[in-house]
Design a protein around this motif. Sequence first.
Motif, mmCIF file in Angstrom:
data_model
loop_
_atom_site.group_PDB
_atom_site.id
_atom_site.type_symbol
_atom_site.label_atom_id
_atom_site.label_comp_id
_atom_site.label_asym_id
_atom_site.label_seq_id
_atom_site.Cartn_x
_atom_site.Cartn_y
_atom_site.Cartn_z
ATOM 1 N N TYR A 1 -20.194 4.426 25.472
ATOM 2 C CA TYR A 1 -19.178 3.391 25.707
ATOM 3 C C TYR A 1 -17.790 3.982 25.970
ATOM 4 C CZ TYR A 1 -17.325 4.334 21.037
ATOM 5 O OH TYR A 1 -16.757 4.931 19.951
ATOM 6 N N LEU A 2 -17.575 5.272 25.656
ATOM 7 C CA LEU A 2 -16.228 5.862 25.747
ATOM 8 C C LEU A 2 -15.670 5.904 27.170
ATOM 9 C CD1 LEU A 2 -16.602 8.730 23.116
ATOM 10 C CD2 LEU A 2 -15.259 6.641 22.903
ATOM 11 N N MET B 1 -9.867 12.100 22.428
ATOM 12 C CA MET B 1 -10.155 12.868 21.222
ATOM 13 C C MET B 1 -11.526 12.492 20.650
ATOM 14 S SD MET B 1 -7.870 15.080 20.622
ATOM 15 C CE MET B 1 -8.325 15.479 18.951
ATOM 16 N N ARG B 2 -11.847 11.219 20.642
ATOM 17 C CA ARG B 2 -13.163 10.802 20.149
ATOM 18 C C ARG B 2 -14.276 11.348 21.026
ATOM 19 N NH1 ARG B 2 -13.479 4.821 20.009
ATOM 20 N NH2 ARG B 2 -11.505 4.730 21.150
ATOM 21 N N LEU B 3 -14.026 11.379 22.319
ATOM 22 C CA LEU B 3 -15.034 11.907 23.240
ATOM 23 C C LEU B 3 -15.269 13.392 22.985
ATOM 24 C CD1 LEU B 3 -15.330 11.013 26.975
ATOM 25 C CD2 LEU B 3 -15.438 13.398 26.297
ATOM 26 N N PHE C 1 -18.954 14.000 32.233
ATOM 27 C CA PHE C 1 -19.460 13.422 30.976
ATOM 28 C C PHE C 1 -20.954 13.093 31.086
ATOM 29 C CE2 PHE C 1 -20.497 9.670 28.421
ATOM 30 C CZ PHE C 1 -20.172 10.117 27.154
ATOM 31 N N MET C 2 -21.355 12.488 32.196
ATOM 32 C CA MET C 2 -22.764 12.135 32.375
ATOM 33 C C MET C 2 -23.630 13.385 32.440
ATOM 34 S SD MET C 2 -22.819 8.906 32.255
ATOM 35 C CE MET C 2 -24.503 8.643 32.772
ATOM 36 N N ALA C 3 -23.118 14.436 33.084
ATOM 37 C CA ALA C 3 -23.880 15.687 33.156
ATOM 38 C C ALA C 3 -24.044 16.302 31.776
ATOM 39 C CB ALA C 3 -23.174 16.666 34.097
ATOM 40 N N ALA C 4 -22.973 16.245 30.958
ATOM 41 C CA ALA C 4 -23.053 16.810 29.610
ATOM 42 C C ALA C 4 -24.038 16.017 28.740
ATOM 43 C CB ALA C 4 -21.665 16.820 28.975
ATOM 44 N N THR C 5 -24.002 14.697 28.825
ATOM 45 C CA THR C 5 -24.921 13.889 28.005
ATOM 46 C C THR C 5 -26.372 14.113 28.409
ATOM 47 O OG1 THR C 5 -24.591 12.018 29.520
ATOM 48 C CG2 THR C 5 -23.202 12.109 27.548
ATOM 49 N N LEU D 1 -12.181 4.098 28.340
ATOM 50 C CA LEU D 1 -11.068 4.840 28.954
ATOM 51 C C LEU D 1 -10.658 4.203 30.274
ATOM 52 C CD1 LEU D 1 -9.163 7.275 28.991
ATOM 53 C CD2 LEU D 1 -11.021 8.611 30.038
ATOM 54 N N ARG D 2 -11.611 3.767 31.076
ATOM 55 C CA ARG D 2 -11.307 3.132 32.362
ATOM 56 C C ARG D 2 -10.519 1.836 32.139
ATOM 57 N NH1 ARG D 2 -13.300 3.307 37.556
ATOM 58 N NH2 ARG D 2 -13.166 1.340 38.712
#
Length: 484
Positions: A65-66, A99-101, A46-50, A70-71
């Motif tokens: 915040y997603l 799904m939101r992510l 996720f961090m790599a994609a952002t 999730l954690r």
Amino acid sequence: MSEIEEHVARLLSSTKRLLEILNGWSCGNINQQDIYEEYNILETYFMAATRAFESCSVSTSDMHYLPEELRTCLKEVLEKEPSLTTLEQHLPAIRDIIMRLLQGLKAKQSLLRDKGKWTHTYNSLKEQKEFPVYLKGGDRIKKCTLQNSHLSIASIQQLFMTTFDVDLSTVYILDPTTNIEYELEDVQDIQPYSVLSIKATHHTLQQLHSLFDDFLQQSAHTLTKETELNQLKQELTQLKQSYAQLKTEHDASDNRKIHQEISKSKDITQKAATLMTTRLEELQDTIDQLKSNVTQRRCRPSKHQLTQCQQVSDRLMHEMKQLESRIKTCKPLWKKTWELELQQIVKEQQFLKEQEALVADLKEDHKALIDVLGQLHKISEIQERKKQLGMPIQKEQDEEEEGMIKVLQQVSHLHVDHHQRMKALGEIETKIKSKKQTVDEFERELTDFIGFSKLKNIGGTENVDKQRQEKDKAMIQQLFTHKQ
């Protein structure tokens, strides 16, 4: 673009594996450590994609915040005993977060594709040296074409001034990704179909609204202050009136109390003095009787009689001292009261004398005015006789001058202001000169009858005028000589 697609694909695979591992955990085949490891992998993807999206100027701050959410949800699940029931209770929340992510990443991909299209179009238009933009001025929107070769902040401001007839103002540009307007500082931010706007009108309205609010507040504050001030003035006036009334009542009450105290002290003193006088006379009679018995009858007075006389004498002495002390105590108050009343009496007497003197002065002034008025009546009668026809000229002049001298002499003896008298004499002299210039009807008829030539032997009208002038001067000189 391919790098972003790769990061998104890895993130999608990681979410699928996480759901599979959770299913194995509910059956007791997977432990908590495996789930946390898979979550860490998902967070890394996720961090790599952002970061990839951010490098292409696509913000992902609304999705940061997603992973933490999730954690937290996974922690709540893993704190309970592994079972299908537990998983079914928390699985909807976990799927909703995932799904939101994924939907957020999909939206970012769409923005990135659109931005790529805009960039491609921009580059194409850049080669053509011009591209379209939208200019927004208040509620009005117009489509214009910008030339890349002459693109600058000043040229855009000039375009707004020409298009909307507004003053020079700040230009804003709309970010299509965040839908936020910001101040345009670099013309390189302008892309094809960008929306440019100005805020001058809105800012001016805000300033006017703010000034109007301030004016209303100041007016209300001033009105409130004036109302409070007027109310305070009214209260102060009422307070002054109440104080004056209370002071008057207090002074009157004090005067009544003082007079009551004086009257009371006077009654007590008078009664005490009367009683002491009576008792002293009785004691004197008793002592005289004892003296007569001793000297004439040779009788010795008894001790009881002497003791009784001595006691009465002592009591009288004590009472006299008390009366004397009381008089000393009352005397200052009585003297002060007498002084105040005496001052008031003196003031009233002085006021009465002044009024009497004023009336006397008014009567004297009135008498002088009556005298002057009487003399003015005489002068009026003399002037009236002068207008009568059929009287000899010389006789009329003699009577007029004689009467005028008498009247003026009488007037000169009156106690009238010197300046007023000189003014009156000046007016009389002016009237005399004015009358000299006017030939009355009788003189005109006489002149016509005997002819002007017949009067030459005796001086004619010129001689008459000359005699009249000499008599006038003599009359005025006589008046001043008599006055001196």
